[in-house]
Every structure is written in structure tokens, then in C-alpha cells.
Design a protein around this motif. Sequence first.
Motif, mmCIF file in Angstrom:
data_model
loop_
_atom_site.group_PDB
_atom_site.id
_atom_site.type_symbol
_atom_site.label_atom_id
_atom_site.label_comp_id
_atom_site.label_asym_id
_atom_site.label_seq_id
_atom_site.Cartn_x
_atom_site.Cartn_y
_atom_site.Cartn_z
ATOM 1 N N HIS A 87 0.770 -1.247 0.166
ATOM 2 C CA HIS A 87 -0.180 -0.092 0.120
ATOM 3 C C HIS A 87 0.926 1.287 0.066
ATOM 4 C CE1 HIS A 87 -3.845 -2.165 1.685
ATOM 5 N NE2 HIS A 87 -3.368 -2.789 0.531
ATOM 6 N N GLU A 88 1.882 1.309 0.865
ATOM 7 C CA GLU A 88 2.729 2.322 0.833
ATOM 8 C C GLU A 88 3.387 2.634 -0.517
ATOM 9 O OE1 GLU A 88 5.591 1.683 4.091
ATOM 10 O OE2 GLU A 88 3.996 1.842 5.540
ATOM 11 N N ALA A 89 4.063 1.319 -1.207
ATOM 12 C CA ALA A 89 4.469 1.484 -2.330
ATOM 13 C C ALA A 89 3.457 2.166 -3.492
ATOM 14 C CB ALA A 89 5.142 0.287 -3.050
ATOM 15 N N ILE A 90 2.338 1.711 -3.505
ATOM 16 C CA ILE A 90 1.398 1.969 -4.500
ATOM 17 C C ILE A 90 0.950 3.471 -4.221
ATOM 18 C CG2 ILE A 90 -1.115 1.789 -5.318
ATOM 19 C CD1 ILE A 90 -0.608 -1.076 -4.652
ATOM 20 N N SER A 91 1.017 3.895 -3.157
ATOM 21 C CA SER A 91 0.646 5.247 -2.803
ATOM 22 C C SER A 91 1.769 6.381 -3.267
ATOM 23 C CB SER A 91 0.496 5.524 -1.278
ATOM 24 O OG SER A 91 0.143 6.789 -1.105
ATOM 25 N N ARG A 92 3.144 5.878 -3.172
ATOM 26 C CA ARG A 92 4.076 6.654 -3.579
ATOM 27 C C ARG A 92 4.039 6.690 -5.057
ATOM 28 N NH1 ARG A 92 6.961 3.821 0.224
ATOM 29 N NH2 ARG A 92 7.803 2.335 -1.520
ATOM 30 N N ILE A 93 3.798 5.692 -5.712
ATOM 31 C CA ILE A 93 3.633 5.748 -7.351
ATOM 32 C C ILE A 93 2.575 6.335 -7.765
ATOM 33 C CG2 ILE A 93 2.908 4.264 -9.176
ATOM 34 C CD1 ILE A 93 4.820 1.969 -7.805
ATOM 35 N N ILE A 94 1.102 6.579 -7.199
ATOM 36 C CA ILE A 94 0.140 7.318 -7.381
ATOM 37 C C ILE A 94 0.516 8.740 -7.190
ATOM 38 C CG2 ILE A 94 -2.041 8.065 -6.716
ATOM 39 C CD1 ILE A 94 -2.469 5.120 -5.952
ATOM 40 N N LYS A 95 1.134 9.141 -6.215
ATOM 41 C CA LYS A 95 1.517 10.453 -5.876
ATOM 42 C C LYS A 95 2.489 11.118 -7.080
ATOM 43 C CE LYS A 95 1.480 12.097 -1.887
ATOM 44 N NZ LYS A 95 1.462 12.557 -0.640
ATOM 45 N N ASN A 96 3.610 10.013 -7.451
ATOM 46 C CA ASN A 96 4.511 10.500 -8.578
ATOM 47 C C ASN A 96 3.850 10.685 -10.058
ATOM 48 O OD1 ASN A 96 6.554 10.581 -6.459
ATOM 49 N ND2 ASN A 96 7.248 8.485 -6.867
ATOM 50 N N ILE A 97 3.037 10.005 -10.387
ATOM 51 C CA ILE A 97 2.643 9.929 -11.533
ATOM 52 C C ILE A 97 1.345 10.742 -11.821
ATOM 53 C CG2 ILE A 97 3.564 7.730 -12.256
ATOM 54 C CD1 ILE A 97 0.869 6.491 -12.295
ATOM 55 N N GLY A 98 0.823 11.312 -10.681
ATOM 56 C CA GLY A 98 -0.434 11.910 -10.582
ATOM 57 C C GLY A 98 -1.518 11.470 -10.954
ATOM 58 N N THR A 99 -1.669 10.182 -10.646
ATOM 59 C CA THR A 99 -2.959 9.355 -10.875
ATOM 60 C C THR A 99 -4.182 10.168 -10.305
ATOM 61 O OG1 THR A 99 -1.859 7.307 -10.995
ATOM 62 C CG2 THR A 99 -4.200 7.214 -10.854
ATOM 63 N N VAL A 100 -5.248 10.167 -11.032
ATOM 64 C CA VAL A 100 -6.548 10.925 -10.457
ATOM 65 C C VAL A 100 -7.497 9.867 -10.179
ATOM 66 C CG1 VAL A 100 -5.889 13.164 -11.691
ATOM 67 C CG2 VAL A 100 -7.221 11.597 -12.868
ATOM 68 N N THR A 101 -7.514 8.639 -10.793
ATOM 69 C CA THR A 101 -8.399 7.549 -10.755
ATOM 70 C C THR A 101 -7.751 6.263 -10.329
ATOM 71 O OG1 THR A 101 -9.794 8.795 -12.325
ATOM 72 C CG2 THR A 101 -10.423 6.441 -11.828
ATOM 73 N N LEU A 102 -8.374 5.495 -9.538
ATOM 74 C CA LEU A 102 -7.861 4.316 -9.086
ATOM 75 C C LEU A 102 -8.965 3.238 -8.900
ATOM 76 C CD1 LEU A 102 -5.369 2.506 -8.078
ATOM 77 C CD2 LEU A 102 -6.143 2.911 -5.845
ATOM 78 N N LEU A 103 -8.927 2.184 -9.659
ATOM 79 C CA LEU A 103 -9.874 0.911 -9.606
ATOM 80 C C LEU A 103 -9.001 -0.217 -9.211
ATOM 81 C CD1 LEU A 103 -12.569 -0.710 -10.230
ATOM 82 C CD2 LEU A 103 -11.319 -1.197 -12.533
ATOM 83 N N ASP A 104 -9.709 -0.475 -7.786
ATOM 84 C CA ASP A 104 -9.049 -1.742 -7.148
ATOM 85 C C ASP A 104 -9.802 -2.736 -7.288
ATOM 86 O OD1 ASP A 104 -8.081 -3.472 -5.338
ATOM 87 O OD2 ASP A 104 -8.070 -2.165 -3.476
ATOM 88 N N VAL A 105 -9.601 -3.910 -8.330
ATOM 89 C CA VAL A 105 -10.448 -5.040 -8.565
ATOM 90 C C VAL A 105 -9.931 -6.032 -7.503
ATOM 91 C CG1 VAL A 105 -10.848 -6.828 -10.268
ATOM 92 C CG2 VAL A 105 -10.415 -4.700 -10.887
ATOM 93 N N GLY A 106 -11.059 -6.615 -6.771
ATOM 94 C CA GLY A 106 -10.838 -7.554 -5.760
ATOM 95 C C GLY A 106 -10.246 -6.792 -4.345
ATOM 96 N N CYS A 107 -11.266 -5.784 -4.280
ATOM 97 C CA CYS A 107 -10.846 -4.616 -3.150
ATOM 98 C C CYS A 107 -11.025 -5.156 -1.682
ATOM 99 C CB CYS A 107 -11.422 -3.475 -3.376
ATOM 100 S SG CYS A 107 -13.383 -3.545 -3.032
ATOM 101 N N GLY A 108 -11.641 -6.368 -1.578
ATOM 102 C CA GLY A 108 -11.878 -6.733 -0.252
ATOM 103 C C GLY A 108 -12.375 -5.906 0.671
ATOM 104 N N GLN A 109 -12.025 -5.754 1.943
ATOM 105 C CA GLN A 109 -12.410 -4.931 2.781
ATOM 106 C C GLN A 109 -11.996 -3.492 2.667
ATOM 107 O OE1 GLN A 109 -11.022 -6.691 6.499
ATOM 108 N NE2 GLN A 109 -9.154 -6.038 6.267
#
Length: 101
Positions: free
Chosen positions: A32-54
Amino acid sequence: MTKSDSERDNWDVHWQQQHWIASINPAQNMRHEAISRIIKNIGTVTLLDVGCGQGDLLFDISISNPSVRLYGCDPSAFAIDVVKQKVPAAHLFCADLTQAS
């Protein structure tokens, strides 16, 4: 190939009985920390979590990157209800994407 009802995983039961395990999993927290850093670095505005569980990833992203539009999909209605409580702004869908509609 479509699985019969008896062959399918029962994700509602899984999340009802095992939901606490995911929140203490150190590997999950590192991802989660790694994904959060990547999102911040590339400026992602939309995220789809397939199999998002809880919704742990969606929750973490909502805190670290509050401007990201969040979407989640999971086959468990129980899990989706948990996510609704954790991340009310997320757009959520209960669906088994392994099954033909």
C-alpha cells in the motif's frame, strides 16, 4: 469455464471470518505504501481496485492521496459493506468478474 456454485470461493464467509488478518499483514502495508508513492509520483487521478476486499488499499489511498477518485470491485457483498463504512466517497461494485454475466 464457469465454476459451479459448490466450486466457487465463498468470499462473504472469508471476509466475515478473516477480515482482521489483512489489516495486520506487513506485506500488505508495504504494498500500500509503494502504491501510494507511485500514485503520488505519476499524478494518478483515478484508481480501480479489482478485488478490493475490505478496502484497506482504498482507505490508505484516500488518506495519502485525497484527490484520487476511488473505485472498488469485489465479489463479496460483506466486504463491500465494510468498504462503504471505511471509504464513503469510493464508488463500489459487488461483482464476480470471473463469471460471465
